[in-house]
Structures are given as C-alpha cells and as structure tokens.
Write an enzyme that holds these catalytic residues in place. Structure first.
Site, short mmCIF file in Angstrom:
data_model
loop_
_atom_site.label_atom_id
_atom_site.label_comp_id
_atom_site.label_asym_id
_atom_site.label_seq_id
_atom_site.Cartn_x
_atom_site.Cartn_y
_atom_site.Cartn_z
N ARG A 59 43.53 48.25 85.12
CA ARG A 59 42.93 49.02 84.04
C ARG A 59 43.10 50.59 84.38
O ARG A 59 43.73 51.00 85.55
CB ARG A 59 41.42 49.11 84.00
CG ARG A 59 40.82 49.45 85.19
CD ARG A 59 40.05 50.94 85.19
NE ARG A 59 39.32 51.07 86.18
CZ ARG A 59 39.21 52.51 86.91
NH1 ARG A 59 40.12 53.35 86.45
NH2 ARG A 59 38.36 52.75 87.69
N GLU A 111 31.98 55.44 79.89
CA GLU A 111 32.15 56.89 80.83
C GLU A 111 33.23 57.56 80.25
O GLU A 111 33.01 58.95 80.42
CB GLU A 111 32.18 56.36 82.28
CG GLU A 111 32.40 57.55 83.20
CD GLU A 111 32.73 57.08 84.46
OE1 GLU A 111 33.21 57.77 85.33
OE2 GLU A 111 31.79 56.20 85.02
N ARG A 144 38.63 53.34 78.15
CA ARG A 144 38.98 52.38 79.28
C ARG A 144 39.85 51.20 78.90
O ARG A 144 39.41 50.56 77.88
CB ARG A 144 37.73 51.83 80.22
CG ARG A 144 36.96 52.78 81.04
CD ARG A 144 37.63 52.52 82.35
NE ARG A 144 37.06 54.05 83.10
CZ ARG A 144 36.45 53.91 84.16
NH1 ARG A 144 35.77 52.75 84.52
NH2 ARG A 144 36.03 54.73 84.60
N CYS A 165 35.38 61.93 85.35
CA CYS A 165 35.15 61.98 86.97
C CYS A 165 36.41 62.36 87.63
O CYS A 165 37.38 61.77 87.51
CB CYS A 165 34.65 60.60 87.36
SG CYS A 165 33.93 60.62 88.97
N THR A 179 37.04 61.47 90.54
CA THR A 179 37.68 60.53 91.29
C THR A 179 38.72 59.62 90.48
O THR A 179 39.39 58.65 91.14
CB THR A 179 36.43 59.56 91.78
OG1 THR A 179 36.12 58.70 90.82
CG2 THR A 179 35.56 60.17 92.45
N ARG A 203 43.58 51.57 88.23
CA ARG A 203 42.86 50.69 89.36
C ARG A 203 43.48 49.11 89.05
O ARG A 203 43.31 48.65 88.04
CB ARG A 203 41.37 50.54 89.26
CG ARG A 203 40.95 49.75 90.31
CD ARG A 203 39.29 49.89 90.36
NE ARG A 203 38.66 49.15 91.56
CZ ARG A 203 38.29 47.80 91.49
NH1 ARG A 203 38.27 47.02 90.50
NH2 ARG A 203 37.73 47.39 92.53
N ARG A 210 36.00 45.37 98.64
CA ARG A 210 34.72 45.40 98.47
C ARG A 210 34.10 43.88 97.66
O ARG A 210 34.98 43.13 97.51
CB ARG A 210 34.21 46.59 97.34
CG ARG A 210 34.68 46.36 96.21
CD ARG A 210 34.70 47.50 95.21
NE ARG A 210 34.80 47.63 93.89
CZ ARG A 210 34.82 48.31 93.11
NH1 ARG A 210 34.43 49.88 93.57
NH2 ARG A 210 34.65 48.40 91.59
N GLU A 213 31.02 48.07 93.49
CA GLU A 213 30.92 48.92 94.54
C GLU A 213 29.78 48.76 95.52
O GLU A 213 28.57 48.45 94.88
CB GLU A 213 30.72 50.30 94.27
CG GLU A 213 31.62 51.29 94.99
CD GLU A 213 32.01 52.68 94.38
OE1 GLU A 213 32.28 53.56 95.06
OE2 GLU A 213 31.70 52.60 93.06
#
Length: 357
Positions: A126, A225, A229, A271, A273, A280, A309, A314
C-alpha cells in the site's frame, strides 16, 4: 503571526509537555524551549499553526511521535521540529539528505515468494497520497472534503481492466453495504483518539469513502487518515502480481489527480512517519519454528530492515506463529528498493523456517 488565544494555548501546551516527565514522545524530545520560541508565532498560507502540529501529542502524552502536518507547507515552515523527528524516526534521514525520485523499477522482477503455498497467507502493498493544493485533515473544510471525494470517485470510476470496481461513499451508506464491507475487512471507522485530537475526523462521514475492484484485490480509502490510501492485496505469496497492480493503479490515478510531493521529503502525507515512498509492503506469514527462536527471526528482520508484529496490527502479539512482516524504511530509498527489502527478507525467513529442525 498567530492570534492571542492560539499563542496562549501554545504556551499552556508547552508547559504541559515540560511537566510530563514520563512522556517519551519524539515531540517532547525535540520541542525544546529554543525550538518552541523560534516557531511558535508562525502560520502557513493555509492558516495552520504550531498548535495544529502538536495538539494530538499534547492531548495524548503516551504518543510515540506526537506530531502531524496540517498541510504540506508545515514540513518546511516548522522544519526545526519536523526535521529532527524525521531524522530520528527514519533511521538517520538528515536535513541535508534528499529522498530519491520516484522509481517503481522493473515491475516484473518480483516472484511468487511462496509457490508451494505453505507459509504465506496473504500479501499486500500500500501507499499513501495527498492531493496537491489541498491541506491535510485538520485544515480541510466540509466543502473541500466533498470536492476531493468528487474528484477521487470520478477518477476511480474511470479505471478499467482488473482495477474496475465500485466507489462506496460512507455518507448515506445502507446497512447491507456497510455489513458487506465489514465482512470483507474493508470498512474503516472514525479515527482513534490520536487522530481525533489532531482534528482529523471533522465533518465525519462527509467526503469519506471506499473503492474496491470486482475481484477485491484492489482497494482505495478516501479521506481516512490520508487523502488516499491505495492498497493492492491478495491471498498467497505472489508479490509480483500485487506490486504490478499497485503500480498500474497509482500511475492511472496520478495521471488525473496530481499528488503532493516535495523534492527533499518525497510524497507528503499527514503523518511524518509516512513520507518518502509511503510504501508498506507486507505479508501475513506462518513461521511456527522461527516463532520458537525469536532471536533468529529478529536477526533476519534487522538485517533486511523489516518490522515484525502480530496480525492484529501494531503492538499485537503473534497468534499461532503467524506474523505481519513489512518493510520498515520508507525514506531515502526508492519504491522498488523498499519492496525488495521485504521480498529478500521474507525469502530468507522461509529458507530458515525450512532448515529449522
């Protein structure tokens, strides 16, 4: 300059952070008195202030990062705060570093990582994108949310071939459609407390929606967000198919709606990050033997810059030796390199799993 109520709010926020001795966020670490005094009076052309940047981290002292960018200009206007946070999070991406130009590489290189179908349950790649000329969530008006949704849904509706599908607006969504999207794990909910505090959920559900293709292997979230996406996924380990689908989708969308991009930071999103490639690439993978030798798994993950993870997101634990494993690096490397790190690391893990007694 900021107005008096905002200036007062900022002073209170700074004092609260200073007093929070247990706070370990990157915001607390890098918002020193000198930095605060230098940037507290600044305002972007779209009207964003330092308060918009830090409000989520001030409200949630347990944040890991604690800052969001209310618009693209914030990354440069509040650089004294964003640069060290970006450098810390993105493994030494310095203020003098420049993210490479977009490069998807040869889309036919990636193989099926698990042709025997013995280890990999599913594969997904993504990326996040923002529409040029619009602020990010906290500064968007209700009208802008609707306008963006209109642009995005008409662009997505023009997709052809395997990307052809349906756009479902959250506004006025029937219970049947809602249930169907929940069953497919496609529906997103209103933001968590971190996003709420960042003012990222205003006018909900206006302007939000979900698009997926007929095969349910390509998905776009509109105004969750990030503005967009874009997600490609399927069962099994055929990374090549998943990657090719994502690249063709991103290129098709970009030809109609220009994305927000910075020469130094790459693609810009809400964001810090999630900058640079914003890519990702991940698999859900069964590694029952390596699960018993976590040090081996972590050694491989470290070598290939991967994040390991549990499959519930997360901070979750592995269930039955099933992990969500993804590339950790998003900045300072190309899209192709980011996905290749995941690909190489997963192949190594499968090899180790096979060799484990």
């Amino acid at each position: 300059m900021v107005d008096a109520p905002t200036a007062e709010k900022l002073e209170e926020s700074f004092q609260k952070l200073q007093a929070a001795t247990n706070c370990k966020s990157l915001l607390k670490k890098y918002l020193t008195k000198d930095v605060f005094d230098a940037i507290k009076g600044r305002k972007t052309a779209m009207g964003a202030t330092l308060n918009d940047v830090i409000q989520s981290g001030v409200a949630n002292l347990d944040s890991g990062v604690g800052v969001y960018a209310p618009d693209a200009e914030s990354y440069t206007l509040f650089a004294e705060l964003f640069n060290p946070i970006i450098e810390d999070y993105h493994a030494g991406f310095k203020p003098t570093d420049k993210h490479p130009a977009k490069d998807w590489g040869d889309v036919d290189v990636f193989p099926d990582l698990d042709p025997e179908n013995a280890y990999i349950i599913s594969t997904r790649v993504r990326c996040g994108r923002s529409l040029q000329g619009y602020p990010f969530n906290p500064c968007l008006t209700e009208g802008q949310y609707s306008e963006m949704e209109q642009k995005v849904s008409s662009t997505l509706s023009s997709l052809t071939g395997e990307l052809k599908g349906t756009y479902y607006p959250l506004t006025g969504m029937s219970k049947d459609v809602q249930q169907k999207l929940i069953d497919d794990h496609f529906l997103f909910k209103e933001g968590d407390r971190f996003l709420q505090a960042a003012n990222a959920c205003r006018y909900w559900p206006t302007g939000r929606g979900i698009y997926h293709n007929d095969n349910k292997t390509f998905l776009v979230w509109c105004n969750e967000e990030d503005h967009l996406r874009i997600i490609s996924m399927q069962m099994g380990g055929n990374l090549g198919e998943v990657y090719r689908r994502l690249v063709s989708a991103v290129n098709a969308i970009e030809s109609k709606v220009p994305f927000s991009h910075d020469d130094r930071l790459g693609f810009l999103t809400f964001c810090p990050t999630n900058l640079g490639t914003t890519v990702r690439a991940s698999v859900h993978i069964k590694l029952p033997k390596l699960a018993k030798e976590l040090s081996k798994l972590e050694e491989i993950a470290g070598r290939f810059n991967l994040q390991v993870r549990g499959t519930s997101g997360e901070h979750s634990e592995s269930i039955g030796g099933v992990y969500d494993i993804s590339n950790k690096r998003r900045m300072g490397l190309t899209e192709f390199q980011a996905v290749k790190e995941m690909s190489d690391g997963i192949r190594e893990m499968i090899k180790m799993e096979k060799e484990s007694p």
